[in-house]
Scaffold this motif. Structure first.
Motif, mmCIF file in Angstrom:
data_model
loop_
_atom_site.group_PDB
_atom_site.id
_atom_site.type_symbol
_atom_site.label_atom_id
_atom_site.label_comp_id
_atom_site.label_asym_id
_atom_site.label_seq_id
_atom_site.Cartn_x
_atom_site.Cartn_y
_atom_site.Cartn_z
ATOM 1 N N GLY A 101 0.825 -1.207 0.000
ATOM 2 C CA GLY A 101 0.000 0.000 0.000
ATOM 3 C C GLY A 101 0.854 1.250 0.000
ATOM 4 O O GLY A 101 1.781 1.378 0.798
ATOM 5 N N VAL A 102 0.563 2.139 -0.922
ATOM 6 C CA VAL A 102 1.326 3.380 -1.044
ATOM 7 C C VAL A 102 0.395 4.569 -0.896
ATOM 8 O O VAL A 102 -0.814 4.464 -1.116
ATOM 9 C CB VAL A 102 2.058 3.471 -2.403
ATOM 10 C CG1 VAL A 102 3.138 2.411 -2.501
ATOM 11 C CG2 VAL A 102 1.072 3.338 -3.565
ATOM 12 N N ASP A 103 0.964 5.701 -0.514
ATOM 13 C CA ASP A 103 0.169 6.920 -0.401
ATOM 14 C C ASP A 103 0.563 7.901 -1.497
ATOM 15 O O ASP A 103 1.462 7.636 -2.303
ATOM 16 C CB ASP A 103 0.335 7.554 0.989
ATOM 17 C CG ASP A 103 1.793 7.864 1.318
ATOM 18 O OD1 ASP A 103 2.622 7.965 0.387
ATOM 19 O OD2 ASP A 103 2.102 8.012 2.514
ATOM 20 N N GLU A 104 -0.105 9.034 -1.528
ATOM 21 C CA GLU A 104 0.148 10.011 -2.593
ATOM 22 C C GLU A 104 1.560 10.563 -2.528
ATOM 23 O O GLU A 104 2.165 10.851 -3.564
ATOM 24 C CB GLU A 104 -0.870 11.159 -2.516
ATOM 25 C CG GLU A 104 -2.239 10.781 -3.050
ATOM 26 C CD GLU A 104 -3.081 12.005 -3.372
ATOM 27 O OE1 GLU A 104 -2.498 13.055 -3.728
ATOM 28 O OE2 GLU A 104 -4.309 11.922 -3.263
ATOM 29 N N ASP A 105 2.098 10.735 -1.331
ATOM 30 C CA ASP A 105 3.463 11.259 -1.210
ATOM 31 C C ASP A 105 4.461 10.323 -1.878
ATOM 32 O O ASP A 105 5.353 10.769 -2.609
ATOM 33 C CB ASP A 105 3.832 11.442 0.268
ATOM 34 C CG ASP A 105 3.187 12.672 0.883
ATOM 35 O OD1 ASP A 105 2.720 13.545 0.118
ATOM 36 O OD2 ASP A 105 3.140 12.767 2.115
ATOM 37 N N PHE A 106 4.312 9.026 -1.624
ATOM 38 C CA PHE A 106 5.224 8.047 -2.223
ATOM 39 C C PHE A 106 5.134 8.112 -3.746
ATOM 40 O O PHE A 106 6.153 8.143 -4.446
ATOM 41 C CB PHE A 106 4.874 6.642 -1.729
ATOM 42 C CG PHE A 106 5.775 5.560 -2.271
ATOM 43 C CD1 PHE A 106 6.950 5.224 -1.625
ATOM 44 C CD2 PHE A 106 5.441 4.879 -3.443
ATOM 45 C CE1 PHE A 106 7.777 4.230 -2.130
ATOM 46 C CE2 PHE A 106 6.268 3.893 -3.957
ATOM 47 C CZ PHE A 106 7.441 3.561 -3.290
ATOM 48 N N LEU A 107 3.912 8.134 -4.264
ATOM 49 C CA LEU A 107 3.717 8.171 -5.713
ATOM 50 C C LEU A 107 4.230 9.468 -6.316
ATOM 51 O O LEU A 107 4.774 9.476 -7.430
ATOM 52 C CB LEU A 107 2.233 7.985 -6.041
ATOM 53 C CG LEU A 107 1.678 6.597 -5.719
ATOM 54 C CD1 LEU A 107 0.161 6.604 -5.806
ATOM 55 C CD2 LEU A 107 2.255 5.563 -6.673
#
Length: 249
Positions: A101-107
């Motif tokens: 699971g990734v968040d917007e910051d990571f992307l």
């Protein structure tokens, strides 16, 4: 060996015991089951958990240490290192992030790296690509518009195109970021696909054809901008999926 993207699409598990332990333990670290700074369980406990010999376990630990995720300490044990020490260019580590699971910051950070590398690769391709390479890129771009595409086949076609641009850049250092690009496209495939949108496939093909047209004209600035547009469109699609828009199950 299958690529990361092909493995995700097929759902085929890692074949060797070593690969399975690396994959499972890597995910456990990325997910926070074994938090940064914590000491991993001892060899006997981990060998029992993964049902492997201590020899296989130790080789897996060496692999994770080479990725910067763990470090052995004499008389203390094996500690999970801070995330800033992880090799985020490693395709396994990137894929584990998407799996957990990734968040917007990571992307956002990942897309920023792609914007730095791939836009420059497109500009270099406009300078260095042979006529045969340009023709090959155009075939790949046009093939992305086939109406019969499934999310899986479009993801593979997308990967082939982007790697062909990297190859046509003529810069051997840029080829080393292929794993990063592949992992990023794995994330796009898992979260969202343009095949679910009306006219989505046609738009994808047109956007990629524009990259090749700019490369064919030897227009470095236009090639850079066309690649930038493709990456930003993909980023927007994932953001929509994460915010509750049309997401791929």
């Amino acid at each position: 060996m299958k690529s990361v993207l092909e493995t995700v699409i097929s759902g085929t598990p890692k074949r060797t015991s070593h690969a399975q332990v690396v994959d499972q333990l890597g995910k456990a670290i990325v997910s926070g089951e074994f938090p940064v700074g914590s000491i991993l369980p001892g060899d006997p406990e981990l060998a029992l958990r993964f049902r492997v010999s201590r020899t296989v376990l130790r080789e897996a630990m060496k692999t994770l240490a080479a990725k910067g995720m763990i470090v052995p300490r004499a008389r203390i044990g094996t500690r999970v290192t801070p995330r800033k020490e992880w090799n985020l260019f490693d395709s396994d580590i990137l894929t584990w992030h998407f799996a957990c699971g990734v968040d917007e910051d990571f992307l956002y950070h990942l897309s920023e790296v792609r914007l730095a590398f791939e836009t420059h690769a497109a500009a270099l391709a406009a300078r260095n690509a042979s006529d045969a390479e340009i023709a090959g890129m155009m075939r790949l771009a046009v093939a992305m518009g086939e109406a019969s595409h499934t999310p899986e086949s479009l993801a593979v076609a997308d990967l082939k195109f982007h790697l062909s641009v990297i190859e046509a850049s003529g810069n051997p250092f840029l080829r080393t970021v292929g794993g990063l690009i592949e992992a990023a496209l794995v994330g796009v495939f898992k979260l969202s696909s343009p095949t679910a949108e009306k006219g989505g496939i046609d738009e994808v093909a047109r956007n990629h054809i524009r990259i090749v047209e700019a490369i064919g004209k030897r227009d470095e600035a236009a090639a850079r901008l066309a690649m930038e547009h493709v990456i930003k469109v993909g980023r927007a699609r994932i953001r929509q999926a994460l915010s509750g828009g049309k997401a791929k199950a």
